[in-house]
Write a protein that holds these residues in place. Structure first.
Motif, PDB file in Angstrom:
ATOM      1  N   LEU A 189       0.833  -1.198   0.000  1.00 27.39           N
ATOM      2  CA  LEU A 189       0.000   0.000   0.000  1.00 27.39           C
ATOM      3  C   LEU A 189       0.874   1.258   0.000  1.00 27.39           C
ATOM      4  O   LEU A 189       0.608   2.216  -0.727  1.00 27.39           O
ATOM      5  N   SER A 190       1.921   1.226   0.779  1.00 29.99           N
ATOM      6  CA  SER A 190       2.849   2.358   0.834  1.00 29.99           C
ATOM      7  C   SER A 190       3.532   2.577  -0.511  1.00 29.99           C
ATOM      8  O   SER A 190       3.638   3.709  -0.991  1.00 29.99           O
ATOM      9  N   ARG A 191       3.979   1.490  -1.135  1.00 30.11           N
ATOM     10  CA  ARG A 191       4.624   1.602  -2.452  1.00 30.11           C
ATOM     11  C   ARG A 191       3.651   2.143  -3.501  1.00 30.11           C
ATOM     12  O   ARG A 191       4.018   2.965  -4.337  1.00 30.11           O
ATOM     13  N   ALA A 192       2.417   1.660  -3.458  1.00 27.25           N
ATOM     14  CA  ALA A 192       1.413   2.124  -4.417  1.00 27.25           C
ATOM     15  C   ALA A 192       1.148   3.614  -4.238  1.00 27.25           C
ATOM     16  O   ALA A 192       1.129   4.378  -5.204  1.00 27.25           O
ATOM     17  N   ARG A 193       0.946   4.032  -2.996  1.00 25.04           N
ATOM     18  CA  ARG A 193       0.683   5.453  -2.731  1.00 25.04           C
ATOM     19  C   ARG A 193       1.859   6.319  -3.165  1.00 25.04           C
ATOM     20  O   ARG A 193       1.673   7.383  -3.751  1.00 25.04           O
ATOM     21  N   ARG A 194       3.073   5.876  -2.841  1.00 24.67           N
ATOM     22  CA  ARG A 194       4.262   6.648  -3.216  1.00 24.67           C
ATOM     23  C   ARG A 194       4.379   6.779  -4.740  1.00 24.67           C
ATOM     24  O   ARG A 194       4.626   7.849  -5.274  1.00 24.67           O
ATOM     25  N   ARG A 195       4.151   5.685  -5.442  1.00 26.63           N
ATOM     26  CA  ARG A 195       4.240   5.698  -6.910  1.00 26.63           C
ATOM     27  C   ARG A 195       3.157   6.601  -7.511  1.00 26.63           C
ATOM     28  O   ARG A 195       3.423   7.360  -8.445  1.00 26.63           O
ATOM     29  N   ILE A 196       1.966   6.517  -6.981  1.00 30.44           N
ATOM     30  CA  ILE A 196       0.868   7.362  -7.464  1.00 30.44           C
ATOM     31  C   ILE A 196       1.202   8.829  -7.232  1.00 30.44           C
ATOM     32  O   ILE A 196       1.043   9.668  -8.123  1.00 30.44           O
ATOM     33  N   ARG A 197       1.691   9.137  -6.032  1.00 28.19           N
ATOM     34  CA  ARG A 197       2.052  10.524  -5.707  1.00 28.19           C
ATOM     35  C   ARG A 197       3.151  11.039  -6.640  1.00 28.19           C
ATOM     36  O   ARG A 197       3.046  12.130  -7.192  1.00 28.19           O
ATOM     37  N   GLU A 198       4.212  10.239  -6.851  1.00 27.18           N
ATOM     38  CA  GLU A 198       5.323  10.656  -7.720  1.00 27.18           C
ATOM     39  C   GLU A 198       4.844  10.928  -9.143  1.00 27.18           C
ATOM     40  O   GLU A 198       5.169  11.953  -9.729  1.00 27.18           O
ATOM     41  N   LEU A 199       4.077   9.987  -9.690  1.00 21.37           N
ATOM     42  CA  LEU A 199       3.613  10.156 -11.070  1.00 21.37           C
ATOM     43  C   LEU A 199       2.572  11.256 -11.185  1.00 21.37           C
ATOM     44  O   LEU A 199       2.533  11.976 -12.192  1.00 21.37           O
ATOM     45  N   PHE A 200       1.724  11.409 -10.184  1.00 23.40           N
ATOM     46  CA  PHE A 200       0.721  12.469 -10.224  1.00 23.40           C
ATOM     47  C   PHE A 200       1.407  13.832 -10.275  1.00 23.40           C
ATOM     48  O   PHE A 200       1.034  14.688 -11.078  1.00 23.40           O
ATOM     49  N   ILE A 201       2.396  14.018  -9.435  1.00 22.41           N
ATOM     50  CA  ILE A 201       3.135  15.288  -9.429  1.00 22.41           C
ATOM     51  C   ILE A 201       3.837  15.509 -10.768  1.00 22.41           C
ATOM     52  O   ILE A 201       3.801  16.589 -11.339  1.00 22.41           O
ATOM     53  N   LYS A 202       4.444  14.439 -11.265  1.00 19.95           N
ATOM     54  CA  LYS A 202       5.169  14.526 -12.536  1.00 19.95           C
ATOM     55  C   LYS A 202       4.245  14.866 -13.703  1.00 19.95           C
ATOM     56  O   LYS A 202       4.586  15.661 -14.567  1.00 19.95           O
ATOM     57  N   LEU A 203       3.055  14.252 -13.705  1.00 21.99           N
ATOM     58  CA  LEU A 203       2.145  14.423 -14.838  1.00 21.99           C
ATOM     59  C   LEU A 203       1.250  15.661 -14.713  1.00 21.99           C
ATOM     60  O   LEU A 203       0.760  16.166 -15.726  1.00 21.99           O
ATOM     61  N   SER A 204       0.999  16.124 -13.513  1.00 23.37           N
ATOM     62  CA  SER A 204       0.064  17.235 -13.377  1.00 23.37           C
ATOM     63  C   SER A 204       0.764  18.594 -13.428  1.00 23.37           C
ATOM     64  O   SER A 204       0.084  19.614 -13.563  1.00 23.37           O
TER      65      SER A 204
END
Length: 174
Positions: free
Chosen positions: A157-172
């Motif tokens: 869950l931690s890895r998923a959240r971290r990956r989502i956060r990283e990509l969200f910041i990168k893409l948005s």
């Protein structure tokens, strides 16, 4: 009758000279293996250097190891796998960015972007994230359904959240 006492090394650590002598002998074979794996001389040299650094960190255990060459070869393969996975992540991030930029006609919709990012997660992380964050399952229910341990659940869950956060910041960010 005096007997010579054996020289006792208290820390059992290899000296730099011993390390260079033993490891220097297997370096050409490591470089050849790395070149076969990477098809790139610079990458191969980097992999060998990382392998040698890892061996240096383990120098206290090397005198007791039965086959240092096999150990070095395994470390090199693991370094190559890490390198390859990192390259795949980079390629996937770029493809995701292109997909996102091609699909947006107006301002990006955050929910669509998060859904796109979640769809790129590994299957277990994707399933755990969806169950916990989107479907509202409790931790105990997710453990029963997925069969993973409490620690594994928390880590995924931690890895998923971290990956989502990283990509969200990168893409948005423009």
């Amino acid at each position: 009758m005096s007997q010579k006492q054996p020289l006792v090394r208290y820390n059992n650590s290899m000296t730099a000279e011993e390390f260079n002598r033993k490891i220097g002998a297997i370096r050409p074979a490591l470089l050849q293996q790395a070149q076969r794996l990477s098809n790139d001389d610079d990458t191969a040299e980097d992999l060998v250097q990382e392998t040698l650094l890892r061996l240096w960190e383990q120098r206290d255990e090397l005198p007791r190891h039965p086959n240092i060459g096999a150990l070095a070869s395994t470390i090199l393969r693991n370094k190559w796998t890490d390198h390859w996975r990192h390259q795949q992540h980079t390629v996937n991030d770029e493809a995701l960015l292109a997909r996102h930029q091609g699909s947006t006609t107006g301002p990006p919709d955050d929910l669509e972007l998060i859904e796109l990012i979640v769809s790129t997660l590994p299957p277990l992380q994707q399933r755990i994230f969806r169950m916990k964050e989107l479907e509202g399952y409790e931790k105990e229910e997710i453990i029963l359904v997925t069969g993973c341990t409490d620690d594994s659940l928390r880590q995924n869950l931690s890895r998923a959240r971290r990956r989502i956060r990283e990509l969200f910041i990168k893409l948005s960010t423009p």
